[in-house]
Design a protein around this motif. Structure first.
Motif, PDB file in Angstrom:
ATOM      1  N   ARG A 147       0.829  -1.207   0.000  1.00 34.22           N
ATOM      2  CA  ARG A 147       0.000   0.000   0.000  1.00 34.22           C
ATOM      3  C   ARG A 147       0.864   1.257   0.000  1.00 34.22           C
ATOM      4  O   ARG A 147       0.529   2.246  -0.647  1.00 34.22           O
ATOM      5  CB  ARG A 147      -0.930   0.014   1.224  1.00 34.22           C
ATOM      6  CG  ARG A 147      -2.034  -1.018   1.139  1.00 34.22           C
ATOM      7  CD  ARG A 147      -3.057  -0.842   2.243  1.00 34.22           C
ATOM      8  NE  ARG A 147      -3.850   0.374   2.055  1.00 34.22           N
ATOM      9  CZ  ARG A 147      -4.863   0.722   2.842  1.00 34.22           C
ATOM     10  NH1 ARG A 147      -5.204  -0.046   3.860  1.00 34.22           N
ATOM     11  NH2 ARG A 147      -5.536   1.825   2.623  1.00 34.22           N
ATOM     12  N   TYR A 148       1.972   1.205   0.751  1.00 28.14           N
ATOM     13  CA  TYR A 148       2.862   2.363   0.810  1.00 28.14           C
ATOM     14  C   TYR A 148       3.427   2.668  -0.576  1.00 28.14           C
ATOM     15  O   TYR A 148       3.600   3.823  -0.967  1.00 28.14           O
ATOM     16  CB  TYR A 148       3.990   2.105   1.811  1.00 28.14           C
ATOM     17  CG  TYR A 148       4.850   3.314   2.065  1.00 28.14           C
ATOM     18  CD1 TYR A 148       4.347   4.384   2.810  1.00 28.14           C
ATOM     19  CD2 TYR A 148       6.142   3.398   1.557  1.00 28.14           C
ATOM     20  CE1 TYR A 148       5.109   5.510   3.038  1.00 28.14           C
ATOM     21  CE2 TYR A 148       6.920   4.528   1.787  1.00 28.14           C
ATOM     22  CZ  TYR A 148       6.397   5.577   2.526  1.00 28.14           C
ATOM     23  OH  TYR A 148       7.153   6.691   2.757  1.00 28.14           O
ATOM     24  N   ALA A 149       3.701   1.592  -1.337  1.00 25.90           N
ATOM     25  CA  ALA A 149       4.285   1.748  -2.662  1.00 25.90           C
ATOM     26  C   ALA A 149       3.249   2.184  -3.702  1.00 25.90           C
ATOM     27  O   ALA A 149       3.592   2.830  -4.691  1.00 25.90           O
ATOM     28  CB  ALA A 149       4.953   0.442  -3.094  1.00 25.90           C
ATOM     29  N   THR A 150       1.985   1.821  -3.489  1.00 30.33           N
ATOM     30  CA  THR A 150       0.991   2.048  -4.539  1.00 30.33           C
ATOM     31  C   THR A 150      -0.002   3.167  -4.230  1.00 30.33           C
ATOM     32  O   THR A 150      -0.633   3.690  -5.136  1.00 30.33           O
ATOM     33  CB  THR A 150       0.194   0.756  -4.823  1.00 30.33           C
ATOM     34  OG1 THR A 150      -0.399   0.310  -3.598  1.00 30.33           O
ATOM     35  CG2 THR A 150       1.086  -0.331  -5.389  1.00 30.33           C
ATOM     36  N   GLU A 151      -0.189   3.512  -2.939  1.00 31.71           N
ATOM     37  CA  GLU A 151      -1.184   4.538  -2.607  1.00 31.71           C
ATOM     38  C   GLU A 151      -0.491   5.822  -2.171  1.00 31.71           C
ATOM     39  O   GLU A 151       0.311   5.798  -1.249  1.00 31.71           O
ATOM     40  CB  GLU A 151      -2.093   4.052  -1.462  1.00 31.71           C
ATOM     41  CG  GLU A 151      -3.061   2.976  -1.873  1.00 31.71           C
ATOM     42  CD  GLU A 151      -3.849   2.425  -0.681  1.00 31.71           C
ATOM     43  OE1 GLU A 151      -4.170   3.209   0.238  1.00 31.71           O
ATOM     44  OE2 GLU A 151      -4.117   1.223  -0.663  1.00 31.71           O
ATOM     45  N   PRO A 152      -0.807   6.930  -2.789  1.00 31.98           N
ATOM     46  CA  PRO A 152      -0.225   8.186  -2.315  1.00 31.98           C
ATOM     47  C   PRO A 152      -0.793   8.519  -0.931  1.00 31.98           C
ATOM     48  O   PRO A 152      -1.931   8.176  -0.634  1.00 31.98           O
ATOM     49  CB  PRO A 152      -0.683   9.209  -3.364  1.00 31.98           C
ATOM     50  CG  PRO A 152      -1.825   8.573  -4.077  1.00 31.98           C
ATOM     51  CD  PRO A 152      -1.721   7.100  -3.919  1.00 31.98           C
ATOM     52  N   HIS A 153      -0.008   9.142  -0.091  1.00 34.52           N
ATOM     53  CA  HIS A 153      -0.420   9.576   1.252  1.00 34.52           C
ATOM     54  C   HIS A 153      -0.744   8.422   2.194  1.00 34.52           C
ATOM     55  O   HIS A 153      -1.342   8.639   3.236  1.00 34.52           O
ATOM     56  CB  HIS A 153      -1.647  10.509   1.230  1.00 34.52           C
ATOM     57  CG  HIS A 153      -1.553  11.564   0.193  1.00 34.52           C
ATOM     58  ND1 HIS A 153      -0.529  12.492   0.171  1.00 34.52           N
ATOM     59  CD2 HIS A 153      -2.323  11.831  -0.902  1.00 34.52           C
ATOM     60  CE1 HIS A 153      -0.696  13.295  -0.866  1.00 34.52           C
ATOM     61  NE2 HIS A 153      -1.766  12.915  -1.551  1.00 34.52           N
ATOM     62  N   TYR A 154      -0.398   7.195   1.838  1.00 33.68           N
ATOM     63  CA  TYR A 154      -0.701   6.106   2.768  1.00 33.68           C
ATOM     64  C   TYR A 154       0.412   6.001   3.809  1.00 33.68           C
ATOM     65  O   TYR A 154       1.545   5.670   3.484  1.00 33.68           O
ATOM     66  CB  TYR A 154      -0.861   4.766   2.044  1.00 33.68           C
ATOM     67  CG  TYR A 154      -1.107   3.622   2.995  1.00 33.68           C
ATOM     68  CD1 TYR A 154      -2.337   3.465   3.621  1.00 33.68           C
ATOM     69  CD2 TYR A 154      -0.097   2.713   3.303  1.00 33.68           C
ATOM     70  CE1 TYR A 154      -2.559   2.451   4.531  1.00 33.68           C
ATOM     71  CE2 TYR A 154      -0.314   1.685   4.205  1.00 33.68           C
ATOM     72  CZ  TYR A 154      -1.547   1.568   4.813  1.00 33.68           C
ATOM     73  OH  TYR A 154      -1.761   0.561   5.707  1.00 33.68           O
ATOM     74  N   SER A 155       0.075   6.303   5.044  1.00 28.02           N
ATOM     75  CA  SER A 155       1.065   6.253   6.119  1.00 28.02           C
ATOM     76  C   SER A 155       0.364   5.904   7.421  1.00 28.02           C
ATOM     77  O   SER A 155      -0.703   6.430   7.724  1.00 28.02           O
ATOM     78  CB  SER A 155       1.754   7.614   6.226  1.00 28.02           C
ATOM     79  OG  SER A 155       2.268   7.780   7.510  1.00 28.02           O
ATOM     80  N   ALA A 156       0.937   5.002   8.177  1.00 34.82           N
ATOM     81  CA  ALA A 156       0.319   4.573   9.437  1.00 34.82           C
ATOM     82  C   ALA A 156       1.386   3.977  10.340  1.00 34.82           C
ATOM     83  O   ALA A 156       1.355   2.796  10.654  1.00 34.82           O
ATOM     84  CB  ALA A 156      -0.788   3.563   9.150  1.00 34.82           C
ATOM     85  N   TRP A 157       2.314   4.822  10.773  1.00 30.87           N
ATOM     86  CA  TRP A 157       3.488   4.270  11.449  1.00 30.87           C
ATOM     87  C   TRP A 157       3.180   3.612  12.792  1.00 30.87           C
ATOM     88  O   TRP A 157       3.889   2.699  13.207  1.00 30.87           O
ATOM     89  CB  TRP A 157       4.579   5.326  11.583  1.00 30.87           C
ATOM     90  CG  TRP A 157       4.152   6.559  12.311  1.00 30.87           C
ATOM     91  CD1 TRP A 157       3.605   7.686  11.764  1.00 30.87           C
ATOM     92  CD2 TRP A 157       4.198   6.783  13.713  1.00 30.87           C
ATOM     93  NE1 TRP A 157       3.303   8.595  12.740  1.00 30.87           N
ATOM     94  CE2 TRP A 157       3.663   8.077  13.950  1.00 30.87           C
ATOM     95  CE3 TRP A 157       4.632   6.026  14.813  1.00 30.87           C
ATOM     96  CZ2 TRP A 157       3.550   8.619  15.224  1.00 30.87           C
ATOM     97  CZ3 TRP A 157       4.523   6.569  16.083  1.00 30.87           C
ATOM     98  CH2 TRP A 157       3.991   7.849  16.282  1.00 30.87           C
ATOM     99  N   ILE A 158       2.128   4.040  13.501  1.00 31.39           N
ATOM    100  CA  ILE A 158       1.763   3.383  14.771  1.00 31.39           C
ATOM    101  C   ILE A 158       1.433   1.912  14.496  1.00 31.39           C
ATOM    102  O   ILE A 158       1.876   1.012  15.206  1.00 31.39           O
ATOM    103  CB  ILE A 158       0.548   4.091  15.433  1.00 31.39           C
ATOM    104  CG1 ILE A 158       0.983   5.421  16.041  1.00 31.39           C
ATOM    105  CG2 ILE A 158      -0.098   3.208  16.498  1.00 31.39           C
ATOM    106  CD1 ILE A 158      -0.139   6.231  16.682  1.00 31.39           C
TER     107      ILE A 158
END
Lengths: 215, 10
Positions: free
Chosen positions: A171-182
Motif C-alpha cells: 500500500r505504501y508503494a501504490t497509494e499516495p499519502h498512505y502512512s500509518a506508522w503506529i
C-alpha cells in the motif's frame, strides 16, 4: 484491497477456526491461554466499536462480527463448557494481563493520531494486539509439548500479521499519502514476538517431529 | 498521522 491483505485476513480466520476445531473436536483446551483469548476479545471490542456507525465495506463488517463472535465463543467454551473447562491449564496460565493492559492504555493516551475517545481506544487495541500473544507463548513454554492443533493455531496467528506487513509495504508503494506508522511499528513488534516460535515450528515440521519448545 | 490511513483495515 490486495492479495496480501486478503491472505492475512484468511490466515487470521483460519487460525481461529483451527482453535475452535481443536476445542470442539477434542473437547479440550489444554495448552490454550484464556488470558490471551480474553485480551483478543478486548482488542476486537475496542477496535470494532465503530461497527455500527462507520460502515466501510461488507467485507470488513462481516470479519469484525466474526472476530468478536468467535473469540467470545472460545472464552465461553473455556469458562463455561462442562467438559472443556476442566481441561483448562489454570495453574500454568498465570500471566498477569494488567502488565500488558495498563502500559498499552498509557501509551495510547500519549502516542495517538488524534486525541479523541474512539481514536485512543482504537490505538489501544493496536498496541494490545501486538502483545496479546505473550500469555499464550509463556504457557507453551511452560508446558513444552505442543499438540498439533495448538501449534498450527499459533503459527497461523503469527503468519497473519506478517502478511499485513507485506500489505503495508504494498500500500505504501501504490497509494499516495498512505502512512500509518503506529500500526506498522506495532505490527513489526507483534510479528517479532513469533520469530522464536516460527523457528521451532518449522524445525519440527522439516524433521516431521512433534513440536517441542526448549526451556 | 499515526494510523488514520489504517482505519480501513481489520
Amino acid at each position: 484491497m490486495n492479495i496480501f491483505r486478503v491472505s492475512a485476513d484468511i490466515l487470521h480466520l483460519l487460525s481461529i477456526l483451527v482453535l475452535l476445531l481443536k476445542i470442539h473436536a477434542t473437547k479440550s483446551c489444554a495448552g490454550i491461554s484464556l488470558k490471551t483469548q480474553e485480551l483478543y476479545l478486548a482488542v476486537f471490542v475496542t477496535r470494532y466499536l465503530d461497527l455500527f456507525w462507520n460502515f466501510h465495506s461488507l467485507y470488513n463488517s462481516v470479519f469484525k462480527v466474526v472476530y468478536i463472535a468467535t473469540s467470545s465463543m472460545i472464552i465461553w467454551y473455556m469458562k463455561r463448557h462442562r467438559g472443556v473447562k476442566q481441561t483448562y491449564d489454570k495453574d500454568h496460565d498465570t500471566f498477569r494481563y494488567l502488565f500488558l493492559i495498563v502500559p498499552c492504555a498509557v501509551l495510547a493516551l500519549i502516542v495517538n493520531g488524534r486525541f479523541s475517545l474512539f481514536e485512543i481506544l482504537w490505538t489501544f487495541s493496536i498496541y494490545l494486539e501486538a502483545v496479546a500473544i505473550l500469555p499464550q507463548l509463556v504457557l507453551l513454554q511452560r508446558t513444552k509439548n505442543v499438540d498439533n492443533l495448538t501449534g498450527n493455531y499459533v503459527f497461523l496467528l503469527g503468519l497473519y500479521r506478517a502478511f499485513y506487513i507485506l500489505n503495508w509495504i504494498y500500500r505504501y508503494a501504490t497509494e499516495p499519502h498512505y502512512s500509518a506508522w503506529i500500526v506498522w511499528l506495532s505490527g513489526l513488534v507483534q510479528t517479532g514476538l513469533y520469530l522464536d516460535f516460527f523457528y521451532y515450528y518449522l524445525q519440527a515440521w522439516k524433521q516431521s517431529k512433534k513440536l517441542q519448545l526448549p526451556s | 498521522e499515526g494510523g488514520a490511513a489504517a482505519h480501513d483495515e481489520l
